[in-house]
Every structure is written in C-alpha cells, then in structure tokens.
Scaffold this motif. Structure first.
Motif, mmCIF file in Angstrom:
data_model
loop_
_atom_site.group_PDB
_atom_site.id
_atom_site.type_symbol
_atom_site.label_atom_id
_atom_site.label_comp_id
_atom_site.label_asym_id
_atom_site.label_seq_id
_atom_site.Cartn_x
_atom_site.Cartn_y
_atom_site.Cartn_z
ATOM 1 N N GLY A 222 45.182 79.118 -1.088
ATOM 2 C CA GLY A 222 45.947 78.893 0.135
ATOM 3 C C GLY A 222 47.438 79.088 -0.015
ATOM 4 N N THR B 90 51.799 66.173 10.213
ATOM 5 C CA THR B 90 50.962 67.329 9.921
ATOM 6 C C THR B 90 50.413 67.287 8.500
ATOM 7 N N ALA C 217 48.653 65.082 6.600
ATOM 8 C CA ALA C 217 47.256 64.704 6.350
ATOM 9 C C ALA C 217 46.324 65.815 6.824
ATOM 10 N N ARG C 218 46.655 66.401 7.957
ATOM 11 C CA ARG C 218 45.791 67.451 8.497
ATOM 12 C C ARG C 218 45.804 68.688 7.592
ATOM 13 N N VAL C 219 46.995 69.070 7.147
ATOM 14 C CA VAL C 219 47.094 70.256 6.295
ATOM 15 C C VAL C 219 46.427 70.006 4.939
ATOM 16 N N LEU C 220 46.638 68.814 4.387
ATOM 17 C CA LEU C 220 46.049 68.540 3.072
ATOM 18 C C LEU C 220 44.547 68.297 3.153
ATOM 19 N N SER C 221 44.005 68.130 4.360
ATOM 20 C CA SER C 221 42.554 68.003 4.463
ATOM 21 C C SER C 221 41.902 69.380 4.548
ATOM 22 N N GLN C 222 42.711 70.429 4.530
ATOM 23 C CA GLN C 222 42.150 71.774 4.392
ATOM 24 C C GLN C 222 41.902 72.014 2.902
ATOM 25 N N PRO C 223 41.039 72.982 2.580
ATOM 26 C CA PRO C 223 40.714 73.181 1.163
ATOM 27 C C PRO C 223 41.859 73.793 0.351
ATOM 28 N N ILE C 224 42.931 73.042 0.181
ATOM 29 C CA ILE C 224 44.035 73.460 -0.686
ATOM 30 C C ILE C 224 44.483 72.244 -1.492
ATOM 31 N N TYR C 225 45.179 72.495 -2.588
ATOM 32 C CA TYR C 225 45.792 71.404 -3.346
ATOM 33 C C TYR C 225 47.226 71.212 -2.865
ATOM 34 N N LEU D 8 50.885 73.732 -1.438
ATOM 35 C CA LEU D 8 51.800 73.454 -0.333
ATOM 36 C C LEU D 8 53.244 73.420 -0.828
ATOM 37 N N VAL E 252 49.405 60.108 1.552
ATOM 38 C CA VAL E 252 49.538 61.047 2.667
ATOM 39 C C VAL E 252 49.910 60.339 3.954
ATOM 40 N N LEU F 248 38.262 70.790 -3.234
ATOM 41 C CA LEU F 248 38.276 71.974 -2.373
ATOM 42 C C LEU F 248 36.909 72.199 -1.741
ATOM 43 N N LYS G 250 36.528 69.555 0.982
ATOM 44 C CA LYS G 250 37.377 69.765 2.151
ATOM 45 C C LYS G 250 37.015 71.038 2.911
#
Ligand code: ATP
Ligand code: MG
Lengths: 326, 318
Positions: A18, A112, A114-122, A126, A324, B75, B78
């Motif tokens: 990401g 934003t 918590a929402r962004v970090l709940s996507q599959p990225i570390y 970011l 977060v 990952l 999520k």
C-alpha cells in the motif's frame, strides 16, 4: 513494553504493502494544496528575482572570467539581499516543515486514522509513504525552480550551460532535497508527537530558529569554554577553531551551506577549517573537477541523511506505540 | 451445517497502565451471524474490536479472526474484515468517490474493478448523486453511509461496526437496519456495538452483554430474558368476563410464571415459553370465552435495565 512486544511478534506480509497508494494520494494533496501553492510562488519569485539580478551583475563585469557563469546565478547576491542559495537556506526548511507538520495529527483530527489503518496496510507504509511523498514533492518543486533559473540564464547570458555546470546543479538539487528531508523528518516527528498541527508547526519552527540563529552563538561560547585560548599559540587557536567547526556542523544549515560552497565554487579545495592562513591555500589553484567536489561534500551528505534516518526512526517508534483512538 | 467460528477469542485481555479494559474475554462468533455487543460506556467494546483488527496489541490471550491471528497476519485479517469506527472520518477535501478510490487502492483492487465496486457501493447507500462532492460538505448521516460504502469496497467477509447508527434520524436508522439485514443475507458476518437496544434487538441473532471488560451474559434475546427476568414471553389474554376466576386456571399452566389481573376482561401472563395454545385451551376448558391472545417478547431495554439494576444492588451489598 507494548512496543517491544509488538516488534518481537513476527509479522507476516510486506510492510510496504500500500506504500505507493499512500505516496500517490499524499503527493496529489501536496500539489493541489493552497499552502504549497503559496510557497511555490514564493520560491519561484525569489528564484527569478535573484537570478535576474545575478545575471545583470555578471554581464556588467563580463570578460573577466567566463567560467561557471550559471553557477554564479545561484550565488551572486545583490547586496543587501542574499543570493538565491542564501534564500534557499531558509525557504527549504519552510517548505519542508509545511509539507509534514500536519501529516499524522491531521489523520487523528479528521478521524481517518482508524479507518485507513483498518485497510490491509501496516503503519510503516502510511508513515513512510507520507515522508516519500514529501521528498518527491520537494524534488518536483526544486527541479522546476532549477529549470527556471537555467532558462533565465540562457536568456540573459546568451550562452548554454556546460555539462559540468549542469552536473553541479543536479548535485545541488539532490543535496537540497536531502536538506529538506531533515526538516521534514523534524516536522513529521512533531506531527506524531503533538495532536495540534499548530503546536507541531511552531515546535518545528522553533527547532529551526534554534539551529539557524542561536546555535552559531552557542557553539562559539561552547568552543571558548571547551578550548580556551590562554596564551595565544597557534595550537590553541587551531584547537578552538576545530571545536567551533565541529559544533557548528551539528546544525543542518551549516552542513548545507558548506555543500553549497563546495558545489557552486569549484575553486574551493577544502571544507575544513577556514582560518585566514588556510583560506589562501584552499582557494588558490585550479578548480576541482566535479568528482572531487562530490567527494568533499560526501561526509556532509551522509550526515544529513543520517540525521534524517534518525529522526524518522524516532517518529516511527512513537507512531508504532500510539493508540489509533484519538 | 456446522457453524464455523469466524471470530474466536480465548482469554483475551487488555490492560491500559493498570486499568483492565478487557478481562479474559472468550468470544465465539459464527459465520453469517449478526452479533451485538452491548454494555455501558467504558465496558471494553471498542477495545475488543480494536484487538480483533490488530489495531491494538492485546496484553494477553488468543485471537483468531477469519482463521488468522491478527497479531501475526494483520494484512490477511484486514483484507477480509471491514471496520466502521465509532467516529468514521474521511478526507474532507476529497470527494466521496476519491475517498473510496483511496480505500480501493490501499486494498490493491485493480482500477477497473475498483470503478465498478465504487459505483455499486455508492448506489447501495444512496450517495450516487453526491459522489463528486467533497466530503466536508456531507452531513453526519451521509458520512455514516459513506462509511458503509467504504467497507463494501473490499467485499468483506466480516463487517465490524462501532455504534453505526448514532446520530442517524429514525428513517435513516431504519434504512441502516435494512442494509444490515441485506448484508447478512449475503452471508456476511456482522459484529455490531451499540447502545440503541431496540435496534440491536431488531437485527441481532445473538447479543453479548459486556460489563467491566467481561462478557457478563450472552445469547439470543429470549435466552437473556430467561436468565435475567426469569421469563421470556408476555402473553396478553382478553376474555369476555370473569378474568379473576380464569387467572386461577391460567396460573396452573406449565411454564407460566406470573399472572397479573389487569381488569375484569384482561390478563397479563408472564411465561418461560410461548404458552398461547395451552392458555387458550385452559381458558376454554374453564368455560371462559376467549376474545384475543397476543404474545410479546420482553424488550432488550427491560433486560438491560433489570440486569444492571440488580447488578448495582449486588455490588452495594458486597
Ligand atoms: N488509550 C487508552 N489509554 C488508557 N485507557 C484507555 C484507552 N482507551 C480506552 N481506555 C479505557 O479502556 C476502557 C474501555 O474502553 P472502551 O472504549 O473499550 O469502552 P466502550 O465499551 O467502547 O465504551 P463506549 O460505550 O463509551 O464506547 C475504558 O475504561 C477506557 O477509559
Ligand atoms: Mg466504544
């Protein structure tokens, strides 16, 4: 404690998943923001003004030594105003700070994160993505400015730049981006530490003011304390000067200033002590080839990069252990 | 069909500098279930959710979500779990569409597919007409709906929502509940933390009642009612006359716990199961003329209020 545990737990999957999505989004933000537009206009006007004045000055003394004229566009000052590189010394930190002071805290404030970090990225992706986007943005801005200066030079001086001049300007471009990198890392660190963007911006500017105004004074006093001159022997004077230089070089602006000198004035053969009796030896003689000048600035560049990495690592550690929840 | 756990925790614990936020939690949620997390403020609902997503490091215990430990494989977890935080935020300067596109990119969804999913998601939550407006111009309800669209982009197997209906007007809240039912119909598992008990009761298959970081009670609303109130059904009996006499008969029906005589024609019956057939038979055999027979489940509000009132009483006695 939690941090140590988090780092010991083996994580699976690349920390850079990401990363490019973050870089692309952040760069688009930077390039379309009003804040950056104002700074871009400011630096463009400065470049045009100083380079134009420099060109006029060069033409008025034409015939003297037609060497490295394009580099002089950067260095010739129209007193009492500083030269373009003189302006760069404080415009670059300003731009760098503007790029990063609200990088992380704004994600908190907009809810934003918590929402962004709940996507599959570390989190790594970011933070590093934001940093890279800032570096790329600076690279873009300065490239445009360099082109502007060179274009103005061709028009005003009526000759094309030599390969050597272009090479030196490119190295200066790279060094300028890294100089900006240090200040970006400072601002990024504060953007992680302080929840209020205004606090982070002020703290960054305070650090910058400290290093550009107070540090030279402090290092002078420190040098006289650490290596006092009692009798006045050359050894004593030399020792104090060594201390002074070493202390001053803790400031990124000093490193950058020395890099500028080495790159834009090929006749400078040493960046060591610039004591009166050494000055002659340092400046006399043939100009150095580019490769030699680069060798001269190599420790300075590494110093800037090391400082950047250190500050970024600090920001990274702080960010990793943050909750977060805002 | 043996239900497989999609979310499973064993002894999950979170301590925040000495304060135990979640205390040895064992939670099992099955595929296709809608599970409601209830509990007073600070009882550890949000903390539990954050640990399920790997966004907060557990102090102790085991977690598995969609078959993976979120600590080691965040990952993978999520990628399959959608999360709507309690205060869902978007980049105000970007449009709704751009915000969703960022999510799609972070999920590594190819461009063409992303376009399709964004359009579908926006249509689904009714935001297609404002897709290209900056989110800063959105009302709270619109943001909340955008939060759902955002989660749908990754086509999640599990959706976790933290107080999703707070701040919604009644009509939007109803639509929201319909949407949840629809998502359940698609086979997705849904975990919902909320304080709006009647909404939880309306959509959740099971609920877990949290109290000071522990799961105090769990089950269907009927099971909770039995545990907390000792009964699970209200039966409303309307007869032509003689209610007091018929009450004697109804009281003897197995499963009936209490009969209240409202007036000469009305009885309120509390019972441990649906006793309508037995009550009807008893009334008719006793010569009564039955006019109406209704059944009503106790509301989650009653259960909740009763539970926390009696708990408070117990702690005072301690
Ligand atoms: N970052 C933190 N540092 C210290 N304590 C925290 C932190 N986050 C939460 N807590 C504490 O953990 C406990 C559980 O909080 P949590 O947010 O999980 O509750 P909740 O059930 O979601 O409450 P609400 O219904 O108000 O959302 C609370 O006592 C809270 O004060
Ligand atoms: Mg909460």
């Amino acid at each position: 404690m939690t941090m140590v545990r988090a780092m010991r737990t083996q994580r699976e999957g690349s920390p850079w998943t990401g990363l490019w999505a973050v870089v692309a989004k952040e760069m688009a933000d930077h390039l379309s923001s009003t804040r950056m537009f104002i700074l871009e206009m400011l630096i463009a006007l400065t470049a045009v003004g100083t380079a134009y004045n420099a060109a006029s000055a060069i033409r008025s003394v034409a015939g003297l030594e037609p060497k490295f004229l394009f580099l002089k566009l950067f260095t010739v000052a129209d007193e009492p105003f500083p030269s373009f590189v003189g302006f760069l010394g404080f415009l670059v930190p300003l731009i760098a700070i503007a790029l990063a002071f609200d990088a992380v805290n704004n994600e908190f404030n907009q809810h934003t994160l918590a929402r962004v970090l709940s996507q599959p990225i570390y989190r790594d992706a970011l933070l590093f993505g934001k940093f890279l986007a800032g570096l790329f943005t600076q690279f873009l801005i300065y490239s445009a400015i360099w082109l502007l200066v060179f274009g103005l030079g061709v028009w005003q001086l009526g000759i094309p730049p030599t390969g050597e001049e272009v090479g030196r300007a490119l190295w200066l471009l790279v060094a300028t981006v890294f100089y900006g990198g240090v200040w970006m890392a400072v601002a990024l660190l504060f953007s992680v530490r302080f929840r209020q963007p205004a606090t982070a911006a002020l703290a960054s500017i305070a650090v910058w003011l400290f290093f550009s105004i107070f540090w030279p004074m402090i290092s002078t006093s420190l040098a006289t304390i650490l290596a006092p001159i009692r009798i006045g022997t050359p050894e004593e004077i030399l020792a104090q000067a060594r201390w002074l230089l070493a202390l001053r070089r803790l400031a990124p602006s000093q490193l950058y200033a020395e890099i500028v000198v080495a790159l834009l004035r090929p006749e400078v053969r040493s960046l060591g002590l610039v004591l009166p009796f050494q000055l002659e030896g340092a400046i006399l003689g043939q100009p150095l080839p580019l490769s030699q000048s680069v060798l001269l600035i190599w420790p300075h560049l590494t110093g800037l990069i090391a400082a950047t990495i250190l500050l970024f690592a600090l920001a990274y550690i702080l960010f990793q252990r943050q909750e977060v929840r805002a | 069909m043996s239900p497989t756990p999609v979310i499973e925790t064993r002894g999950l614990t979170k301590v925040y500098n000495g304060l135990v936020a979640v205390d040895h939690l064992d939670l099992t949620i099955h595929e296709g279930e809608v599970y409601g997390l209830l509990g007073p403020n600070g009882s550890g609902k949000t903390t539990t959710i954050l640990m399920l997503l790997g966004l907060t490091e557990p102090t102790e215990g085991e977690v598995q979500v969609v078959g993976w430990d979120p600590r080691r494989y965040p990952l993978r977890v999520k990628a399959q779990v959608g999360y709507i935080p309690d205060q869902v935020g978007f980049y105000g300067d970007l449009t709704a569409w751009e915000n969703l596109m960022y999510t799609a990119k972070l999920n590594g969804i190819p461009r063409k597919e992303a376009y399709r999913r964004i359009e579908e998601a926006l249509n689904r939550v009714g935001l297609q007409d404002v897709a290209h407006r900056p989110v800063r111009t959105f009302s709270r309800g619109m943001r909340q709906r955008l939060g759902v669209a955002d989660v749908l982009i990754k086509n999640p197997r599990v959706i976790i929502m933290d107080e999703p209906t707070q701040g919604l007007d009644p009509e939007s809240a109803r639509e929201f509940l319909d949407l949840i039912r629809e998502l359940k119909g698609e086979g997705r598992t849904i975990l919902l933390a909320s304080h709006l008990l009647h909404q939880v009761q309306a959509v959740c298959d099971r609920v877990g009642l949290f109290r000071r970081g522990k799961k105090a009670l769990e089950g269907t609303v009927e099971e909770l009612a039995l545990q907390v109130l000792g009964m699970s059904h209200y039966v409303h009996v309307e007869v032509e006359k003689d209610a007091p006499r018929l009450a004697q008969v109804v009281r003897r029906v197995p499963g009936v716990t209490d009969v209240e005589i409202h007036d000469d024609c009305t009885l309120w019956v509390k019972s441990r199961k649906d006793v309508r057939p037995e009550v009807a038979k008893a009334v008719v055999q006793a010569g009564g003329r039955l006019l109406r027979l209704d059944v009503e489940l106790p509301s989650l509000d009653d259960i909740y209020a009763h539970y926390f009132k009696s708990e408070a009483g117990e702690t005072e006695n301690e």
